[in-house]
Design a protein around this motif. Structure first.
Motif, PDB file in Angstrom:
ATOM      1  N   TRP A 565      45.734  41.246 -39.762  1.00  8.46           N
ATOM      2  CA  TRP A 565      45.437  41.735 -38.420  1.00  8.46           C
ATOM      3  C   TRP A 565      46.007  40.784 -37.355  1.00  8.46           C
ATOM      4  N   GLY A 566      46.359  41.381 -36.212  1.00 11.94           N
ATOM      5  CA  GLY A 566      46.661  40.570 -35.028  1.00 11.94           C
ATOM      6  C   GLY A 566      47.969  39.811 -35.125  1.00 11.94           C
ATOM      7  N   ASN A 567      47.946  38.577 -34.618  1.00 15.51           N
ATOM      8  CA  ASN A 567      49.144  37.762 -34.465  1.00 15.51           C
ATOM      9  C   ASN A 567      49.479  37.036 -35.767  1.00 15.51           C
ATOM     10  N   CYS A 568      50.128  37.750 -36.662  1.00 14.33           N
ATOM     11  CA  CYS A 568      50.570  37.169 -37.938  1.00 14.33           C
ATOM     12  C   CYS A 568      52.024  37.590 -38.172  1.00 14.33           C
ATOM     13  N   PRO A 569      52.956  37.121 -37.351  1.00 19.54           N
ATOM     14  CA  PRO A 569      54.335  37.631 -37.424  1.00 19.54           C
ATOM     15  C   PRO A 569      55.016  37.373 -38.759  1.00 19.54           C
ATOM     16  N   LEU A 570      54.785  36.196 -39.363  1.00 20.21           N
ATOM     17  CA  LEU A 570      55.460  35.874 -40.619  1.00 20.21           C
ATOM     18  C   LEU A 570      54.955  36.754 -41.751  1.00 20.21           C
ATOM     19  N   LEU A 571      53.639  36.985 -41.766  1.00 22.52           N
ATOM     20  CA  LEU A 571      53.066  37.819 -42.819  1.00 22.52           C
ATOM     21  C   LEU A 571      53.517  39.263 -42.673  1.00 22.52           C
ATOM     22  N   LYS A 572      53.549  39.743 -41.433  1.00 19.06           N
ATOM     23  CA  LYS A 572      53.937  41.136 -41.221  1.00 19.06           C
ATOM     24  C   LYS A 572      55.394  41.371 -41.612  1.00 19.06           C
ATOM     25  N   GLU A 573      56.230  40.369 -41.400  1.00 15.81           N
ATOM     26  CA  GLU A 573      57.624  40.485 -41.836  1.00 15.81           C
ATOM     27  C   GLU A 573      57.715  40.401 -43.354  1.00 15.81           C
ATOM     28  N   GLN A 574      56.913  39.490 -43.911  1.00 16.55           N
ATOM     29  CA  GLN A 574      56.948  39.279 -45.349  1.00 16.55           C
ATOM     30  C   GLN A 574      56.484  40.505 -46.134  1.00 16.55           C
ATOM     31  N   PHE A 575      55.502  41.227 -45.559  1.00 18.10           N
ATOM     32  CA  PHE A 575      54.916  42.356 -46.279  1.00 18.10           C
ATOM     33  C   PHE A 575      55.229  43.694 -45.609  1.00 18.10           C
ATOM     34  N   GLN A 576      56.329  43.763 -44.892  1.00 17.00           N
ATOM     35  CA  GLN A 576      56.715  45.026 -44.289  1.00 17.00           C
ATOM     36  C   GLN A 576      56.921  46.066 -45.386  1.00 17.00           C
ATOM     37  N   GLU A 577      56.326  47.216 -45.192  1.00 19.90           N
ATOM     38  CA  GLU A 577      56.341  48.238 -46.236  1.00 19.90           C
ATOM     39  C   GLU A 577      57.767  48.602 -46.634  1.00 19.90           C
ATOM     40  N   GLU A 578      57.991  48.537 -47.952  1.00 20.12           N
ATOM     41  CA  GLU A 578      59.261  48.898 -48.584  1.00 20.12           C
ATOM     42  C   GLU A 578      60.399  47.928 -48.282  1.00 20.12           C
ATOM     43  N   LYS A 579      60.293  47.131 -47.198  1.00 19.22           N
ATOM     44  CA  LYS A 579      61.399  46.267 -46.792  1.00 19.22           C
ATOM     45  C   LYS A 579      61.106  44.785 -46.972  1.00 19.22           C
ATOM     46  N   GLY A 580      59.865  44.392 -46.808  1.00 12.41           N
ATOM     47  CA  GLY A 580      59.521  42.979 -46.851  1.00 12.41           C
ATOM     48  C   GLY A 580      59.743  42.363 -48.218  1.00 12.41           C
ATOM     49  N   GLN A 581      60.094  41.076 -48.216  1.00 19.41           N
ATOM     50  CA  GLN A 581      60.387  40.380 -49.470  1.00 19.41           C
ATOM     51  C   GLN A 581      59.174  40.358 -50.398  1.00 19.41           C
ATOM     52  N   GLY A 582      57.969  40.268 -49.786  1.00 23.69           N
ATOM     53  CA  GLY A 582      56.771  40.178 -50.621  1.00 23.69           C
ATOM     54  C   GLY A 582      56.130  41.506 -50.942  1.00 23.69           C
ATOM     55  N   TRP A 583      56.667  42.618 -50.415  1.00 22.83           N
ATOM     56  CA  TRP A 583      56.021  43.918 -50.612  1.00 22.83           C
ATOM     57  C   TRP A 583      55.844  44.288 -52.091  1.00 22.83           C
ATOM     58  N   PRO A 584      56.850  44.067 -52.963  1.00 21.16           N
ATOM     59  CA  PRO A 584      56.673  44.434 -54.384  1.00 21.16           C
ATOM     60  C   PRO A 584      55.522  43.688 -55.055  1.00 21.16           C
ATOM     61  N   GLU A 585      55.190  42.491 -54.554  1.00 17.96           N
ATOM     62  CA  GLU A 585      54.131  41.698 -55.177  1.00 17.96           C
ATOM     63  C   GLU A 585      52.745  42.272 -54.906  1.00 17.96           C
ATOM     64  N   LEU A 586      52.661  43.276 -54.008  1.00 22.66           N
ATOM     65  CA  LEU A 586      51.364  43.856 -53.660  1.00 22.66           C
ATOM     66  C   LEU A 586      51.083  45.132 -54.440  1.00 22.66           C
ATOM     67  N   SER A 587      51.924  45.454 -55.391  1.00 24.70           N
ATOM     68  CA  SER A 587      51.830  46.750 -56.057  1.00 24.70           C
ATOM     69  C   SER A 587      50.518  46.932 -56.807  1.00 24.70           C
ATOM     70  N   HIS A 588      49.885  45.819 -57.241  1.00 21.00           N
ATOM     71  CA  HIS A 588      48.640  45.941 -58.013  1.00 21.00           C
ATOM     72  C   HIS A 588      47.408  46.023 -57.125  1.00 21.00           C
ATOM     73  N   ILE A 589      47.601  45.913 -55.767  1.00 18.58           N
ATOM     74  CA  ILE A 589      46.462  45.916 -54.843  1.00 18.58           C
ATOM     75  C   ILE A 589      46.294  47.340 -54.303  1.00 18.58           C
ATOM     76  N   PRO A 590      45.172  47.990 -54.568  1.00 14.15           N
ATOM     77  CA  PRO A 590      44.999  49.398 -54.162  1.00 14.15           C
ATOM     78  C   PRO A 590      45.027  49.620 -52.650  1.00 14.15           C
ATOM     79  N   HIS A 591      44.472  48.692 -51.881  1.00 19.64           N
ATOM     80  CA  HIS A 591      44.353  48.900 -50.439  1.00 19.64           C
ATOM     81  C   HIS A 591      45.027  47.743 -49.695  1.00 19.64           C
ATOM     82  N   VAL A 592      46.125  48.036 -49.036  1.00 19.97           N
ATOM     83  CA  VAL A 592      46.837  47.053 -48.208  1.00 19.97           C
ATOM     84  C   VAL A 592      46.856  47.583 -46.776  1.00 19.97           C
TER      85      VAL A 592
END
Length: 595
Positions: A565-592
Motif C-alpha cells: 500500500w501507499g508509497n512503495c515505488p520499488l516494490l510496486k515496480e518489482q511486483f508489477q503484474e506480468e511485468k515485474g521481475q518478482g511477479w513470478p515468485e508470487l505465483s504460490h500466493i492466492p491473494h496479492v
C-alpha cells in the motif's frame, strides 16, 4: 445489454425487469411500448441520465425504482399517464422538480421524495391529491413554496398513512416569519412516527410541535437553523424515544421551554437517545425538573458545543452511554448514572471524581487524567473491557496499586499521542491477565515495555511511531508470547536497514504489517525463517524497501496474502503484474493486492 434491448419485441409478456446495478446502462431504448404487461421496472444504481416519455406507455406499470440514479435530473413529462403506478422510489436521484399533473397518480402508495420546482409552489396542490401515500416521504426545496396557502394544499394532516416525513429547505431565508407560516401549514397527521426538519430558519417552531399534535412521534431530528433561538416544548411528547438536534447556531440557553408543562407528567418520559451537536452559541443547559426528567434516557451525546459551560442533568437512572467531545468549556460533574456502561470524553473539563463502577468501555482524549485518577478508575471498574487514552499529557508512569488486584475483563488497551508517557505498568502480566489487544501509537517518550514482559494472553500488538521504544525491541521478550498472532510495527531504524532480527518475533505469528518505514531497505529472511504459520504480510509506505534478497531465499511457503500500500515505488515496480521481475515468485500466493 444492447442484445437484451434488441430482443424486447420477443418479451412482450414480461412482467418484471430489473437492471439494478448495471453501471453501463446509460439510457433505455426509446420505444418500450411493446412491454404492455410490465408491472415492475427497477433501474436502480445505473448511469441513466434521462427517461424518455415512452416509459409512460407502460400503462400496467405498478413499481418504478430509480434508487441512486444520481445522474437523473428530470422525470418524463407524461409520468401522470402511468395511472396504475403504486410505488415510485427516487432516493439518491438528482431530480430538480416534479412533472406536472402528479395528482393524477391516484393509486400511488409509495413516493420517497417530492421536489418542489423553482417558483412552483402550486405543485403542492398536486401533491395534496395523493391521498393514499404511506411509509416515508421527503419534501425538498421548500424555499420554492412562497404562499402558505400553497403549503396548506399539501393536505398533510389528512395523509394518515404516512409514518415518516422529511421537510427540507435548501438555502437561508431571512424572512423567518414566512418560513414559520410555511412550516405551520405542513402540520402532519397524528400517526406520524418519525420527523426530520432540515435547514428551517424560522425563529420559533409552530404550535403543532406539542404533544396533542404528535402523540405517536418516536424519532425527531432538527438540523441546520440560523435564526431559531428557542427550541419547541418537546418534553411532553409521550412516545418520543430518539431526539437529535444539530447546528442550531442561535441557541444560547436550553431551559424550561424545552421541557414543556411538567403538570402533564415527567418530561421526556420515554426518551432513550439524546444528541446535541455543533451548537455554536449554546452556553447553558438549565436542567429543570431534576430527578423527574429523562427517566429512560440510555444514551447522551454532546459534540462540538464549544461555548457550553454548564451543566448536565445529574440524575439519569437509565444512562448507559455518555459521549461528550469538543466542549472545552464544559465544567460539570458526571451524571449520577449507576448503569453507565460506556464513557467517552474528549476535549472537555468533566470531573472524573465520581466515575461509576459499572464501566465496560472507557475512552479519554485530551482530558486531564493523572496516574492516581486512572488507578482509581481501574480499581473500581472490574468489568472494564476496553480502555482508550489519547492526548492525556499528565500520564507519565501509570501504575496500578491494589493488593492482589487484577482485572479479568480488560481485553483491549489503546494508547495514542501520550506525549509524556515513559513507561507502562510493571505488572501488566498479572494486572491484565486476559489482555487480547495492545496498541501504542505516537508515544515518543515511551522507552521500554514492562520488565516482566507483556501478558501471555496477548493476541494483537501494534507499535507505531514510538522511536525510543522501538530502539529497545531486542529486550521486549516477544518470543515468549506464544498467543501473539497479529503484529503491526512502524520500523524506525537508525543504522540497520534490515528487519526483523532473528528470533525477535514469536513463532506463532500469522500476520505481520509494517507501516511508515522510511529507512527500511530489506526484510531479513532469518527473522521470518521460524514463522511457520505466517499467512499475511502487509507493507505500507516503505519507499526504500526492496524484497530482492527475500525472493532469492524464498518467501514463506505458508504465505496466503501479500499487500503493498501507499508509497512503495520499488516494490510496486518489482511486483508489477506480468511485468515485474518478482511477479513470478508470487505465483504460490492466492491473494496479492498492490494499491
Amino acid at each position: 445489454m444492447g442484445n437484451l434491448f434488441s430482443r424486447l419485441d420477443c418479451l412482450k409478456y414480461l412482467r418484471m425487469l430489473s437492471l439494478s446495478g448495471y453501471k453501463n446502462v446509460k439510457e433505455l431504448v426509446n420505444d418500450l411500448s411493446n412491454l404492455k404487461h410490465l408491472r415492475y421496472l427497477d433501474i436502480s444504481f445505473t448511469s441513466i441520465k434521462e427517461l424518455s416519455n415512452s416509459i409512460c406507455l407502460l400503462i400496467n406499470l405498478q413499481t418504478l425504482k430509480l434508487v441512486n440514479c444520481c445522474h437523473l435530473t428530470e422525470l418524463p413529462s407524461d409520468l401522470h399517464k402511468l395511472i396504475n403506478l403504486r410505488h415510485l422510489d427516487l432516493r439518491g436521484t438528482s431530480i430538480q422538480k416534479m412533472p406536472e399533473h402528479m395528482g393524477k397518480l391516484e393509486h400511488l402508495r409509495t413516493l420517497t421524495c417530492f421536489v418542489v420546482g423553482k417558483n412552483r409552489g402550486s405543485d403542492m396542490k398536486e401533491f395534496g391529491k395523493l391521498s393514499y401515500l404511506r411509509g416515508t416521504i421527503s419534501i425538498l426545496i421548500l424555499d420554492s413554496v412562497i404562499d402558505p396557502i400553497d403549503a396548506k394544499e399539501a393536505n398533510m394532516k389528512e395523509k394518515k398513512y404516512l409514518e415518516e416525513l422529511v421537510l427540507e429547505w435548501c438555502k437561508s431565508n431571512e424572512d423567518s416569519q414566512h418560513e414559520r407560516c410555511i412550516l405551520e401549514s405542513f402540520q402532519p397527521n397524528k400517526n406520524l412516527k418519525k420527523l426530520t426538519i432540515n435547514f428551517y430558519n424560522g425563529t420559533r417552531f409552530p404550535n403543532w410541535f406539542e404533544a396533542p399534535y404528535l402523540p405517536c412521534l418516536v424519532s425527531l431530528q432538527l438540523s441546520g437553523s440560523n435564526y431559531c433561538f428557542c427550541l419547541p416544548p418537546l418534553g411532553q411528547l409521550p412516545c418520543l424515544k430518539q431526539l437529535q438536534i444539530y447546528k442550531f447556531v442561535e441557541i444560547e440557553l436550553i431551559g424550561p421551554e424545552f421541557y414543556g408543562d411538567s403538570s402533564s407528567g415527567a418530561p421526556f418520559r420515554c426518551l432513550e437517545c439524546l444528541t446535541f451537536s455543533h451548537m455554536k452559541q449554546w452556553e447553558e443547559w438549565n436542567t429543570c425538573y431534576e430527578g423527574e426528567s429523562f427517566p429512560c434516557l440510555q444514551e447522551l451525546q454532546i459534540w462540538n458545543c464549544r461555548k457550553l459551560r454548564k451543566s448536565l442533568p445529574q440524575f439519569l437512572p437509565s444512562l448507559k452511554i455518555l459521549n461528550i467531545g469538543n466542549c472545552e468549556n464544559l465544567e460539570a460533574p458526571l451524571p449520577n448514572a449507576f448503569p453507565l456502561d460506556q464513557l467517552m470524553l474528549s476535549n472537555c473539563k468533566i470531573s472524573l471524581h465520581d466515575v461509576p463502577n459499572s464501566l465496560t468501555s472507557m475512552s479519554m482524549s485530551a482530558i486531564r487524567i493523572n496516574e492516581s485518577c486512572l488507578n482509581h478508575i481501574l480499581l473500581n471498574n472490574p468489568s472494564l473491557g476496553q480502555l482508550y487514552l489519547s492526548s492525556c499529557d499528565e500520564l507519565v508512569s501509570p501504575s496500578i496499586s491494589g493488593i492482589g488486584f487484577s482485572t479479568s475483563k480488560l481485553t483491549s488497551m489503546f494508547f495514542d499521542k501520550l506525549s509524556n508517557l515513559k513507561s507502562l505498568p510493571d505488572d501488566m502480566h498479572i494486572i491484565f491477565p486476559y489482555l487480547h489487544s495492545l496498541t501504542l501509537w505516537d508515544c515518543p517518550e515511551l522507552e521500554s515495555l514492562p520488565q516482566e514482559g507483556l501478558p501471555p494472553s496477548l493476541v494483537e500488538l501494534t507499535i507505531i511511531r514510538c522511536p525510543k521504544l522501538f530502539a529497545s525491541r531486542l529486550r521486549w521478550g516477544l518470543h515468549k508470547l506464544f498467543s501473539l498472532r497479529h503484529i503491526t510495527f512502524s520500523v524506525e531504524l537508525e543504522s540497520e536497514e534490515s528487519f526483523p532480527e532473528e528470533a525477535l518475533l514469536p513463532p506463532n505469528v500469522t500476520s505481520l504489517t509494517m507501516k511508515n518505514c522510511s529507512n527500511l531497505k530489506s526484510i531479513n529472511y532469518k527473522g521470518l525463517l521460524h514463522l511457520k504459520f505466517l499467512e499475511s504480510l502487509c507493507v505500507w509506505d516503505c519507499p526504500l524497501l526492496c524484497l530482492q534478497g527475500l525472493l532469492e531465499k524464498g518467501l514463506p511457503k505458508s504465505l496466503l496474502r501479500l499487500e503493498i500500500w501507499g508509497n512503495c515505488p520499488l516494490l510496486k515496480e518489482q511486483f508489477q503484474e506480468e511485468k515485474g521481475q518478482g511477479w513470478p515468485e508470487l505465483s504460490h500466493i492466492p491473494h496479492v493486492c498492490i494499491h
